[in-house]
Design a protein around this motif. Sequence first.
Motif, PDB file in Angstrom:
ATOM      1  N   ALA A  52       0.820  -1.219   0.000  1.00 25.34           N
ATOM      2  CA  ALA A  52       0.000   0.000   0.000  1.00 25.34           C
ATOM      3  C   ALA A  52       0.852   1.267   0.000  1.00 25.34           C
ATOM      4  O   ALA A  52       0.312   2.369   0.024  1.00 25.34           O
ATOM      5  N   LEU A  76      -7.465   5.544   7.818  1.00 26.97           N
ATOM      6  CA  LEU A  76      -8.159   4.946   6.678  1.00 26.97           C
ATOM      7  C   LEU A  76      -7.164   4.283   5.723  1.00 26.97           C
ATOM      8  O   LEU A  76      -7.443   3.202   5.192  1.00 26.97           O
ATOM      9  N   ASP A  77      -6.005   4.894   5.526  1.00 30.00           N
ATOM     10  CA  ASP A  77      -4.974   4.273   4.682  1.00 30.00           C
ATOM     11  C   ASP A  77      -4.602   2.896   5.233  1.00 30.00           C
ATOM     12  O   ASP A  77      -4.477   1.922   4.483  1.00 30.00           O
ATOM     13  N   TYR A  79      -6.351   1.004   7.380  1.00 29.66           N
ATOM     14  CA  TYR A  79      -7.524   0.129   7.288  1.00 29.66           C
ATOM     15  C   TYR A  79      -7.645  -0.472   5.894  1.00 29.66           C
ATOM     16  O   TYR A  79      -7.825  -1.678   5.726  1.00 29.66           O
ATOM     17  N   ASN A  80      -7.527   0.381   4.874  1.00 28.88           N
ATOM     18  CA  ASN A  80      -7.633  -0.105   3.489  1.00 28.88           C
ATOM     19  C   ASN A  80      -6.496  -1.055   3.131  1.00 28.88           C
ATOM     20  O   ASN A  80      -6.679  -1.950   2.306  1.00 28.88           O
ATOM     21  N   GLU A  83      -7.241  -4.565   5.964  1.00 30.21           N
ATOM     22  CA  GLU A  83      -8.527  -5.238   6.145  1.00 30.21           C
ATOM     23  C   GLU A  83      -8.994  -5.834   4.828  1.00 30.21           C
ATOM     24  O   GLU A  83      -8.866  -5.212   3.785  1.00 30.21           O
ATOM     25  N   GLY A  88     -14.898  -3.051  -0.990  1.00 26.67           N
ATOM     26  CA  GLY A  88     -14.920  -1.814  -0.222  1.00 26.67           C
ATOM     27  C   GLY A  88     -16.118  -1.668   0.688  1.00 26.67           C
ATOM     28  O   GLY A  88     -16.366  -0.607   1.244  1.00 26.67           O
ATOM     29  N   GLU A 123     -15.376   6.145   7.693  1.00 28.30           N
ATOM     30  CA  GLU A 123     -14.226   6.427   6.838  1.00 28.30           C
ATOM     31  C   GLU A 123     -13.795   7.888   6.933  1.00 28.30           C
ATOM     32  O   GLU A 123     -12.599   8.181   6.967  1.00 28.30           O
ATOM     33  N   LYS A 127     -10.169   9.165   8.161  1.00 25.77           N
ATOM     34  CA  LYS A 127      -9.350  10.066   7.335  1.00 25.77           C
ATOM     35  C   LYS A 127      -8.801  11.231   8.141  1.00 25.77           C
ATOM     36  O   LYS A 127      -7.796  11.816   7.778  1.00 25.77           O
TER      37      LYS A 127
END
Length: 143
Positions: A52, A76-77, A79-80, A83, A88, A123, A127
């Motif tokens: 990422a 959020l970065d 988490y994305n 997870e 999404g 989200e 952020k």
Amino acid sequence: MQISSRFTVAVHVLICIEMFKNDHKVTSDFLASSVNANPVVIRRLLQQLKAAGIVRVVRGTGGADTARPIDQITLLDIYNAVECVDDGELFHFHENPNQRCPVGRNIHAVLDVRLEKIQGAMENEMKSVTIQDILTDTQKRIL
């Protein structure tokens, strides 16, 4: 519904990298000792963070470091990155409610928009929090 511990472990790992990178070689073994987890789990997590663009990892005894400034890495970065959320979507809806039932026939129409709003709110909050924020709060508690 529960977000897996991968998320909180990833945050823990990033805070350790920042706290100790100037004094220690931050390896998966070192991070695993702080998290109290198996180094293999930490290596897998680091690979996800690396993919990422959040961390850099030098194989062997090189260690880990953040790949960009921590005030630009949000929850959020992370988490994305770690997870496994299908398409999404935080909430997984059962696929085939009974269309002959008045509840089954309407449950998607009633819940979908609300769940999208809930996920959007989560989200947006994620952020707004950076790793720098978490590091600053951690340092305050240590002193």
